[in-house]
Design a protein around this motif. Structure first.
Motif, PDB file in Angstrom:
ATOM      1  N   ARG A   1       0.801  -1.218   0.000  1.00  0.00           N
ATOM      2  CA  ARG A   1       0.000   0.000   0.000  1.00  0.00           C
ATOM      3  C   ARG A   1       0.838   1.274   0.000  1.00  0.00           C
ATOM      4  NH1 ARG A   1      -5.096  -1.459   0.317  1.00  0.00           N
ATOM      5  NH2 ARG A   1      -5.624  -3.498   1.199  1.00  0.00           N
ATOM      6  N   GLN A   2       2.139   1.174   0.251  1.00  0.00           N
ATOM      7  CA  GLN A   2       2.992   2.362   0.284  1.00  0.00           C
ATOM      8  C   GLN A   2       4.031   2.357  -0.836  1.00  0.00           C
ATOM      9  OE1 GLN A   2       2.155   4.715   2.450  1.00  0.00           O
ATOM     10  NE2 GLN A   2       0.577   3.318   3.251  1.00  0.00           N
ATOM     11  N   HIS A   3       3.949   1.427  -1.736  1.00  0.00           N
ATOM     12  CA  HIS A   3       4.948   1.318  -2.800  1.00  0.00           C
ATOM     13  C   HIS A   3       4.842   2.517  -3.745  1.00  0.00           C
ATOM     14  CE1 HIS A   3       7.284  -0.352  -6.145  1.00  0.00           C
ATOM     15  NE2 HIS A   3       7.727  -1.276  -5.306  1.00  0.00           N
ATOM     16  N   PRO A   4       5.970   3.082  -4.203  1.00  0.00           N
ATOM     17  CA  PRO A   4       5.911   4.263  -5.088  1.00  0.00           C
ATOM     18  C   PRO A   4       5.209   4.004  -6.424  1.00  0.00           C
ATOM     19  CG  PRO A   4       8.159   3.393  -4.896  1.00  0.00           C
ATOM     20  CD  PRO A   4       7.350   2.732  -3.841  1.00  0.00           C
ATOM     21  N   LEU A   5       5.096   2.750  -6.835  1.00  0.00           N
ATOM     22  CA  LEU A   5       4.421   2.423  -8.088  1.00  0.00           C
ATOM     23  C   LEU A   5       2.969   1.993  -7.879  1.00  0.00           C
ATOM     24  CD1 LEU A   5       7.246   0.456  -9.952  1.00  0.00           C
ATOM     25  CD2 LEU A   5       6.406   2.763 -10.471  1.00  0.00           C
ATOM     26  N   ARG A   6       2.472   2.175  -6.666  1.00  0.00           N
ATOM     27  CA  ARG A   6       1.133   1.677  -6.363  1.00  0.00           C
ATOM     28  C   ARG A   6       0.066   2.269  -7.284  1.00  0.00           C
ATOM     29  NH1 ARG A   6      -2.089  -1.006  -3.100  1.00  0.00           N
ATOM     30  NH2 ARG A   6      -4.163  -0.172  -2.697  1.00  0.00           N
ATOM     31  N   HIS A   7       0.091   3.580  -7.509  1.00  0.00           N
ATOM     32  CA  HIS A   7      -0.939   4.197  -8.361  1.00  0.00           C
ATOM     33  C   HIS A   7      -0.879   3.648  -9.777  1.00  0.00           C
ATOM     34  CE1 HIS A   7      -3.058   7.021  -5.859  1.00  0.00           C
ATOM     35  NE2 HIS A   7      -1.919   7.457  -5.340  1.00  0.00           N
ATOM     36  N   GLU A   8       0.317   3.446 -10.277  1.00  0.00           N
ATOM     37  CA  GLU A   8       0.451   2.954 -11.647  1.00  0.00           C
ATOM     38  C   GLU A   8      -0.001   1.510 -11.780  1.00  0.00           C
ATOM     39  OE1 GLU A   8       3.822   2.345 -15.126  1.00  0.00           O
ATOM     40  OE2 GLU A   8       4.188   3.714 -13.473  1.00  0.00           O
ATOM     41  N   LEU A   9       0.143   0.731 -10.727  1.00  0.00           N
ATOM     42  CA  LEU A   9      -0.161  -0.698 -10.817  1.00  0.00           C
ATOM     43  C   LEU A   9      -1.496  -1.085 -10.182  1.00  0.00           C
ATOM     44  CD1 LEU A   9       3.406  -2.027  -9.953  1.00  0.00           C
ATOM     45  CD2 LEU A   9       2.273  -2.132 -12.182  1.00  0.00           C
ATOM     46  N   CYS A  10      -2.052  -0.214  -9.340  1.00  0.00           N
ATOM     47  CA  CYS A  10      -3.209  -0.623  -8.540  1.00  0.00           C
ATOM     48  C   CYS A  10      -4.432   0.273  -8.672  1.00  0.00           C
ATOM     49  CB  CYS A  10      -2.818  -0.686  -7.057  1.00  0.00           C
ATOM     50  SG  CYS A  10      -1.354  -1.680  -6.707  1.00  0.00           S
ATOM     51  N   ASN A  11      -4.315   1.448  -9.276  1.00  0.00           N
ATOM     52  CA  ASN A  11      -5.429   2.391  -9.283  1.00  0.00           C
ATOM     53  C   ASN A  11      -5.893   2.677 -10.712  1.00  0.00           C
ATOM     54  OD1 ASN A  11      -7.280   4.392  -8.884  1.00  0.00           O
ATOM     55  ND2 ASN A  11      -5.967   5.702  -7.648  1.00  0.00           N
ATOM     56  N   PRO A  12      -6.859   1.912 -11.218  1.00  0.00           N
ATOM     57  CA  PRO A  12      -7.301   2.097 -12.606  1.00  0.00           C
ATOM     58  C   PRO A  12      -8.073   3.387 -12.860  1.00  0.00           C
ATOM     59  CG  PRO A  12      -8.642   0.440 -11.513  1.00  0.00           C
ATOM     60  CD  PRO A  12      -7.528   0.773 -10.569  1.00  0.00           C
ATOM     61  N   THR A  13      -8.387   4.156 -11.808  1.00  0.00           N
ATOM     62  CA  THR A  13      -9.069   5.434 -12.020  1.00  0.00           C
ATOM     63  C   THR A  13      -8.093   6.526 -12.464  1.00  0.00           C
ATOM     64  OG1 THR A  13      -8.823   6.235  -9.737  1.00  0.00           O
ATOM     65  CG2 THR A  13     -10.707   4.804 -10.210  1.00  0.00           C
ATOM     66  N   GLN A  14      -6.790   6.251 -12.395  1.00  0.00           N
ATOM     67  CA  GLN A  14      -5.774   7.245 -12.713  1.00  0.00           C
ATOM     68  C   GLN A  14      -5.252   7.084 -14.144  1.00  0.00           C
ATOM     69  OE1 GLN A  14      -4.626   9.697 -10.453  1.00  0.00           O
ATOM     70  NE2 GLN A  14      -6.366   8.964  -9.258  1.00  0.00           N
ATOM     71  N   ASP A  15      -4.885   8.214 -14.773  1.00  0.00           N
ATOM     72  CA  ASP A  15      -4.291   8.169 -16.110  1.00  0.00           C
ATOM     73  C   ASP A  15      -2.938   7.469 -16.100  1.00  0.00           C
ATOM     74  OD1 ASP A  15      -6.371   9.362 -17.389  1.00  0.00           O
ATOM     75  OD2 ASP A  15      -5.415  11.310 -17.664  1.00  0.00           O
ATOM     76  N   THR A  16      -2.262   7.460 -14.958  1.00  0.00           N
ATOM     77  CA  THR A  16      -0.945   6.839 -14.868  1.00  0.00           C
ATOM     78  C   THR A  16      -1.022   5.316 -14.822  1.00  0.00           C
ATOM     79  OG1 THR A  16      -1.032   7.070 -12.458  1.00  0.00           O
ATOM     80  CG2 THR A  16       0.098   8.816 -13.706  1.00  0.00           C
ATOM     81  N   PHE A  17      -2.229   4.778 -14.693  1.00  0.00           N
ATOM     82  CA  PHE A  17      -2.404   3.342 -14.515  1.00  0.00           C
ATOM     83  C   PHE A  17      -1.927   2.556 -15.742  1.00  0.00           C
ATOM     84  CE2 PHE A  17      -5.205  -0.416 -15.080  1.00  0.00           C
ATOM     85  CZ  PHE A  17      -4.822  -1.147 -13.967  1.00  0.00           C
ATOM     86  N   GLY A  18      -1.110   1.537 -15.493  1.00  0.00           N
ATOM     87  CA  GLY A  18      -0.719   0.602 -16.537  1.00  0.00           C
ATOM     88  C   GLY A  18       0.001   1.207 -17.720  1.00  0.00           C
TER      89      GLY A  18
END
Length: 355
Positions: free
Chosen positions: A95-112
Motif C-alpha cells: 500500500r505504500q509502494h511508489p508504483l502503487r498508483h500505476e499498478l493498482c489504481n485504474p481510475t488514474q491516467d498513470t495506470f498501466g
C-alpha cells in the motif's frame, strides 16, 4: 480514430459547441479472460470430466477449460491472462509502494503505462528489458511474454489506451461521443448462475481493471460524454453517476468518477439481431434486469424489439436527448415495463434532467 462536427460558438465554460466522435476497437488487442474469471468453474468442469461417477460436462466446456487452465496460450497455466490476478495480490500487500498508483489504481491516467512484471518472489517489480530475456527467461517465461504487450489484461491495448487518454484530455468539445463495439456497462452486478463472478464472458466487466480505466478516461474529458454501443440484443439507456453511495460504486469505482457518463445501446434493426434466446422471458432475475440503478428509467426499462438509439443536441437550450427509437416508425420506443425510452441531460453540467 476521432473527428469533430462543429455546430456554433464557444460556451461559457470555454468549450466549443461541437461533437467529438471517437471510434474504439476493443477486439483486436483484447487479451484472453483473466484467470480468476473462470478458474473455479473450469476446475469443477475438469474435475467432473475425470470422474466417471460425476455429471459429465460438454465436450466444448472441457476443451475450453483445458486450454484456459492447462495447456493453451503461453504454456504453463493455460491461455488465461494472469496479470490482473497477480497484480491484485501484490496491491493488497504493497500500500505504500511508489508504483502503487500505476499498478493498482485504474481510475488514474498513470495506470498501466509502463511494461512491468513481477519477479518470482511475487514482491519485486521489474521493468521489462532485454536483459531479463537473456538472463531470466526460464524462470520468468510466462510473465515476460505477458508483459510484452502491457502490464494489465487489456481490452484496448496499451497504445490505444494512451491515444484515448490524450484525445479525451485534449478535447475542447462540449460533447464527446464514443462509439464502442463492446458494452461498457453491461449487466453490472449480475451473477451468472454457473460462474462465481459477475461477467458473462464477453462484456467488459470480465476485464474489470481495464473497464474501470476506460470509464474514468472517458469521464476525464472536459465536456460531457456518451458511449454508443450494441451487442447485447436489446436496447436501453444508462447513466453511470459519480458517488460512493451507488450500488455499482465498488465495481466501477464511481467514488472517484469526475462526472456522469451516459450509455445508449441499440439492439439491431432486424428481428434476428434484436430478438434472441430468452427475449420474451420475464426481466426479473435475468441478466436483463438492472440491479444497481444504472437505468434512470427503471430496472426493466429496456426494449426487446428491433430498434435504434438516437442522440439529439439542442445547442441553444443546452440539452442533450438520448432515446431508443422504434425500428419501423422512428418514434420513441417503449420498454418492456412501459417506460418511454427518453432521457435528457444538461450540456453544461452533464447532469440528468427530468424527461
Amino acid at each position: 480514430s476521432s473527428s469533430s462536427s462543429s455546430s456554433s460558438s464557444s460556451s461559457s465554460s470555454g468549450l466549443v459547441d461541437e461533437i467529438q466522435l471517437v471510434l474504439l476497437d476493443e477486439r483486436y488487442f483484447r487479451e484472453t479472460l483473466t484467470c480468476s474469471v473462470r478458474q473455479d468453474w473450469c476446475a469443477a468442469v475438469l474435475q467432473n470430466a475425470s470422474d466417471p461417477a460425476a455429471p459429465q460436462p460438454s465436450v466444448g466446456d472441457v476443451a475450453f477449460c483445458s486450454d484456459y487452465l492447462l495447456d493453451g496460450g503461453l504454456g504453463v497455466g493455460g491461455s488465461c491472462c494472469s496479470k490482473d490476478d497477480e497484480w491484485g495480490a501484490w496491491c493488497g500487500k504493497n500500500r505504500q509502494h511508489p508504483l502503487r498508483h500505476e499498478l493498482c489504481n485504474p481510475t488514474q491516467d498513470t495506470f498501466g503505462q509502463h511494461l512491468l512484471l513481477l519477479d518470482t518472489d511475487n514482491a519485486t517489480v521489474l521493468p521489462l528489458s532485454g536483459t531479463l530475456w537473456t538472463t531470466r527467461q526460464q524462470q520468468l517465461s510466462r510473465r515476460l511474454l505477458e508483459a510484452t504487450s502491457s502490464p494489465i489484461c487489456e481490452v484496448l491495448g496499451l497504445q490505444q489506451r494512451r491515444w484515448l487518454q490524450q484525445t479525451m484530455r485534449g478535447s475542447r468539445a462540449a460533447l464527446n461521443v464514443i462509439a464502442s463495439g463492446s458494452v461498457l456497462a453491461g449487466s453490472v452486478g449480475w451473477l451468472e448462475g454457473q460462474y462465481s463472478n459477475r461477467c458473462s464472458g464477453d462484456d467488459l466487466g470480465c476485464w474489470q481493471r481495464a473497464q474501470v480505466n476506460l470509464l474514468h478516461t472517458i469521464a476525464n474529458a472536459s465536456g460531457c460524454s456518451v458511449v454508443i454501443t450494441g451487442d447485447f440484443h436489446y436496447s436501453d439507456l444508462k447513466a453511470i453517476q459519480p458517488g460512493a453511495e451507488r450500488a455499482y460504486a465498488q465495481e466501477l469505482q464511481t467514488a472517484k468518477l469526475r462526472k456522469p457518463v451516459y450509455q445508449a445501446m441499440g439492439s439491431g434493426m432486424t428481428h434476428s439481431t434484436a430478438e434472441h434466446k430468452g427475449s420474451h422471458v420475464p426481466c426479473v432475475n435475468s441478466f436483463r434486469e438492472d440491479r444497481t440503478g444504472l437505468r434512470p428509467l427503471g430496472r426493466c426499462s429496456y426494449v426487446s424489439a428491433p430498434g435504434f438509439s438516437m442522440l439529439e443536441v439542442d445547442w441553444q437550450a443546452r440539452v442533450v436527448s438520448l432515446s431508443v427509437r422504434n425500428h419501423s416508425t422512428g418514434g420513441v420506443a417503449y420498454g418492456v415495463d412501459g417506460s418511454r425510452q427518453l432521457v435528457r441531460f444538461n450540456l453544461d453540467t452533464c447532469q440528468l434532467m427530468d424527461s
